[in-house]
Motif scaffolding. Structure first.
Motif, PDB file in Angstrom:
ATOM      1  N   ALA A   1       0.754  -1.165   0.014  1.00  0.00           N
ATOM      2  CA  ALA A   1       0.071  -0.023   0.035  1.00  0.00           C
ATOM      3  C   ALA A   1       0.874   1.362  -0.047  1.00  0.00           C
ATOM      4  CB  ALA A   1      -0.854  -0.059   1.098  1.00  0.00           C
ATOM      5  N   LEU A   2       1.769   1.246   0.844  1.00  0.00           N
ATOM      6  CA  LEU A   2       2.889   2.535   0.777  1.00  0.00           C
ATOM      7  C   LEU A   2       3.386   2.685  -0.780  1.00  0.00           C
ATOM      8  CD1 LEU A   2       4.340   4.373   2.285  1.00  0.00           C
ATOM      9  CD2 LEU A   2       6.197   2.563   2.661  1.00  0.00           C
ATOM     10  N   SER A   3       3.866   1.623  -1.167  1.00  0.00           N
ATOM     11  CA  SER A   3       4.456   1.697  -2.549  1.00  0.00           C
ATOM     12  C   SER A   3       3.337   2.386  -3.480  1.00  0.00           C
ATOM     13  CB  SER A   3       4.884   0.380  -3.022  1.00  0.00           C
ATOM     14  OG  SER A   3       5.269   0.539  -4.327  1.00  0.00           O
ATOM     15  N   GLU A   4       2.328   2.090  -3.433  1.00  0.00           N
ATOM     16  CA  GLU A   4       1.100   2.453  -4.175  1.00  0.00           C
ATOM     17  C   GLU A   4       0.815   3.897  -3.854  1.00  0.00           C
ATOM     18  OE1 GLU A   4      -0.139   1.278  -7.097  1.00  0.00           O
ATOM     19  OE2 GLU A   4       1.333  -0.323  -6.855  1.00  0.00           O
ATOM     20  N   ILE A   5       1.012   4.449  -2.700  1.00  0.00           N
ATOM     21  CA  ILE A   5       0.625   5.653  -2.055  1.00  0.00           C
ATOM     22  C   ILE A   5       1.598   6.554  -2.698  1.00  0.00           C
ATOM     23  CG2 ILE A   5       0.308   7.200  -0.031  1.00  0.00           C
ATOM     24  CD1 ILE A   5      -0.907   4.557   1.204  1.00  0.00           C
ATOM     25  N   ARG A   6       3.016   6.149  -2.486  1.00  0.00           N
ATOM     26  CA  ARG A   6       3.914   6.946  -3.067  1.00  0.00           C
ATOM     27  C   ARG A   6       3.904   7.360  -4.609  1.00  0.00           C
ATOM     28  NH1 ARG A   6       6.364   8.357   1.329  1.00  0.00           N
ATOM     29  NH2 ARG A   6       7.616   6.826   2.509  1.00  0.00           N
ATOM     30  N   LYS A   7       3.287   6.499  -5.441  1.00  0.00           N
ATOM     31  CA  LYS A   7       3.108   6.931  -6.627  1.00  0.00           C
ATOM     32  C   LYS A   7       2.194   8.055  -6.969  1.00  0.00           C
ATOM     33  CE  LYS A   7       3.604   1.878  -8.181  1.00  0.00           C
ATOM     34  NZ  LYS A   7       2.991   0.853  -8.938  1.00  0.00           N
ATOM     35  N   PHE A   8       1.414   8.313  -6.216  1.00  0.00           N
ATOM     36  CA  PHE A   8       0.620   9.607  -6.056  1.00  0.00           C
ATOM     37  C   PHE A   8       1.365  11.300  -5.812  1.00  0.00           C
ATOM     38  CE2 PHE A   8      -2.434   6.351  -5.847  1.00  0.00           C
ATOM     39  CZ  PHE A   8      -3.473   6.661  -6.569  1.00  0.00           C
ATOM     40  N   GLY A   9       2.781  10.691  -5.732  1.00  0.00           N
ATOM     41  CA  GLY A   9       3.634  11.983  -5.437  1.00  0.00           C
ATOM     42  C   GLY A   9       3.116  12.916  -4.095  1.00  0.00           C
ATOM     43  N   ASN A  10       3.210  14.094  -4.387  1.00  0.00           N
ATOM     44  CA  ASN A  10       2.980  14.914  -3.245  1.00  0.00           C
ATOM     45  C   ASN A  10       1.626  14.721  -2.520  1.00  0.00           C
ATOM     46  OD1 ASN A  10       4.008  17.332  -1.626  1.00  0.00           O
ATOM     47  ND2 ASN A  10       2.350  18.386  -2.874  1.00  0.00           N
ATOM     48  N   GLU A  11       0.472  14.362  -3.476  1.00  0.00           N
ATOM     49  CA  GLU A  11      -0.819  14.186  -2.673  1.00  0.00           C
ATOM     50  C   GLU A  11      -0.770  12.878  -1.934  1.00  0.00           C
ATOM     51  OE1 GLU A  11      -5.482  13.323  -4.685  1.00  0.00           O
ATOM     52  OE2 GLU A  11      -3.639  13.190  -6.044  1.00  0.00           O
ATOM     53  N   GLY A  12       0.039  11.901  -2.232  1.00  0.00           N
ATOM     54  CA  GLY A  12       0.386  10.731  -1.389  1.00  0.00           C
ATOM     55  C   GLY A  12       1.013  10.922  -0.096  1.00  0.00           C
ATOM     56  N   ASP A  13       2.157  11.802  -0.280  1.00  0.00           N
ATOM     57  CA  ASP A  13       2.818  12.315   0.810  1.00  0.00           C
ATOM     58  C   ASP A  13       2.072  13.021   1.594  1.00  0.00           C
ATOM     59  OD1 ASP A  13       5.257  11.249  -0.170  1.00  0.00           O
ATOM     60  OD2 ASP A  13       5.813  13.110  -1.117  1.00  0.00           O
ATOM     61  N   ILE A  14       1.056  13.932   1.311  1.00  0.00           N
ATOM     62  CA  ILE A  14       0.240  14.636   2.116  1.00  0.00           C
ATOM     63  C   ILE A  14      -0.706  13.813   3.173  1.00  0.00           C
ATOM     64  CG2 ILE A  14      -1.485  16.397   2.050  1.00  0.00           C
ATOM     65  CD1 ILE A  14       0.027  17.830   0.291  1.00  0.00           C
ATOM     66  N   ALA A  15      -1.391  12.642   2.140  1.00  0.00           N
ATOM     67  CA  ALA A  15      -2.279  11.958   2.740  1.00  0.00           C
ATOM     68  C   ALA A  15      -1.464  10.978   3.905  1.00  0.00           C
ATOM     69  CB  ALA A  15      -2.860  11.008   1.675  1.00  0.00           C
ATOM     70  N   LEU A  16      -0.415  10.614   3.616  1.00  0.00           N
ATOM     71  CA  LEU A  16       0.297   9.763   4.441  1.00  0.00           C
ATOM     72  C   LEU A  16       0.658  10.452   5.793  1.00  0.00           C
ATOM     73  CD1 LEU A  16       1.257   6.518   4.818  1.00  0.00           C
ATOM     74  CD2 LEU A  16       3.540   7.822   3.585  1.00  0.00           C
ATOM     75  N   LEU A  17       0.970  11.802   5.626  1.00  0.00           N
ATOM     76  CA  LEU A  17       1.465  12.568   6.690  1.00  0.00           C
ATOM     77  C   LEU A  17       0.220  12.863   7.765  1.00  0.00           C
ATOM     78  CD1 LEU A  17       3.690  13.945   8.298  1.00  0.00           C
ATOM     79  CD2 LEU A  17       2.955  16.130   6.911  1.00  0.00           C
ATOM     80  N   ALA A  18      -0.820  13.011   7.089  1.00  0.00           N
ATOM     81  CA  ALA A  18      -2.233  13.316   8.063  1.00  0.00           C
ATOM     82  C   ALA A  18      -2.257  12.089   8.631  1.00  0.00           C
ATOM     83  CB  ALA A  18      -3.107  13.332   6.719  1.00  0.00           C
ATOM     84  N   LEU A  19      -2.220  10.702   8.307  1.00  0.00           N
ATOM     85  CA  LEU A  19      -2.472   9.685   8.935  1.00  0.00           C
ATOM     86  C   LEU A  19      -1.540   9.643  10.508  1.00  0.00           C
ATOM     87  CD1 LEU A  19      -2.365   6.870   6.507  1.00  0.00           C
ATOM     88  CD2 LEU A  19      -4.330   8.015   7.634  1.00  0.00           C
ATOM     89  N   SER A  20      -0.516  10.331  10.428  1.00  0.00           N
ATOM     90  CA  SER A  20       0.352  10.690  11.817  1.00  0.00           C
ATOM     91  C   SER A  20      -0.543  11.126  12.859  1.00  0.00           C
ATOM     92  CB  SER A  20       1.584  11.207  11.339  1.00  0.00           C
ATOM     93  OG  SER A  20       1.444  12.692  11.287  1.00  0.00           O
ATOM     94  N   ASP A  21      -1.608  11.868  12.351  1.00  0.00           N
ATOM     95  CA  ASP A  21      -2.775  12.233  13.399  1.00  0.00           C
ATOM     96  C   ASP A  21      -3.690  11.347  13.960  1.00  0.00           C
ATOM     97  OD1 ASP A  21      -1.271  15.003  13.838  1.00  0.00           O
ATOM     98  OD2 ASP A  21      -2.435  15.624  11.799  1.00  0.00           O
ATOM     99  N   ASP A  22      -3.547  10.193  13.282  1.00  0.00           N
ATOM    100  CA  ASP A  22      -4.457   9.090  13.588  1.00  0.00           C
ATOM    101  C   ASP A  22      -4.790   8.689  15.008  1.00  0.00           C
ATOM    102  OD1 ASP A  22      -6.397   7.127  11.884  1.00  0.00           O
ATOM    103  OD2 ASP A  22      -5.693   6.138  13.477  1.00  0.00           O
ATOM    104  N   GLU A  23      -5.910   8.378  15.575  1.00  0.00           N
ATOM    105  CA  GLU A  23      -5.888   7.901  16.764  1.00  0.00           C
ATOM    106  C   GLU A  23      -5.404   6.592  17.252  1.00  0.00           C
ATOM    107  OE1 GLU A  23     -10.448   6.254  17.303  1.00  0.00           O
ATOM    108  OE2 GLU A  23     -10.393   8.254  17.194  1.00  0.00           O
ATOM    109  N   ASN A  24      -5.146   5.630  16.348  1.00  0.00           N
ATOM    110  CA  ASN A  24      -4.597   4.328  16.539  1.00  0.00           C
ATOM    111  C   ASN A  24      -2.916   4.626  16.543  1.00  0.00           C
ATOM    112  OD1 ASN A  24      -3.197   1.800  15.176  1.00  0.00           O
ATOM    113  ND2 ASN A  24      -5.106   1.276  16.064  1.00  0.00           N
TER     114      ASN A  24
END
Length: 89
Positions: free
Chosen positions: A41-64
């Protein structure tokens, strides 16, 4: 049909949670399998470039904690300050 970023983010989150639970339970087979899926999944997210990076960084605020820690780890390259803060907390 091509998967959207949101679907890869959902896969990433699901497997981060599964990995954390399996690790806590000592189930290395499930943990290893979920880790492999998480990396896919990470590999696929990285293919989205900056949009993927932003989405991934947003997960660092997740409650889990598992989602949060994996996302912060994978965001160190893009936002070191925030990622380090999450990991230190």
């Amino acid at each position: 049909m091509k998967k959207k970023l949101e679907e890869f983010i959902a896969d990433y989150m699901e497997n981060a949670v599964t990995h954390g639970e399996a690790t806590n339970e000592g189930d290395y087979k499930v943990a290893n399998a979920s880790h492999d899926k998480l990396m896919t999944a990470l590999s696929e997210i990285r293919k989205f470039g900056n949009e993927g990076d932003i989405a991934l960084l947003a997960l660092s605020d997740d409650e889990n904690d598992s989602v949060k820690c994996w996302a912060a780890t994978h965001s160190l390259k893009y936002n070191k300050d925030k990622a380090e803060k999450v990991l230190l907390d």
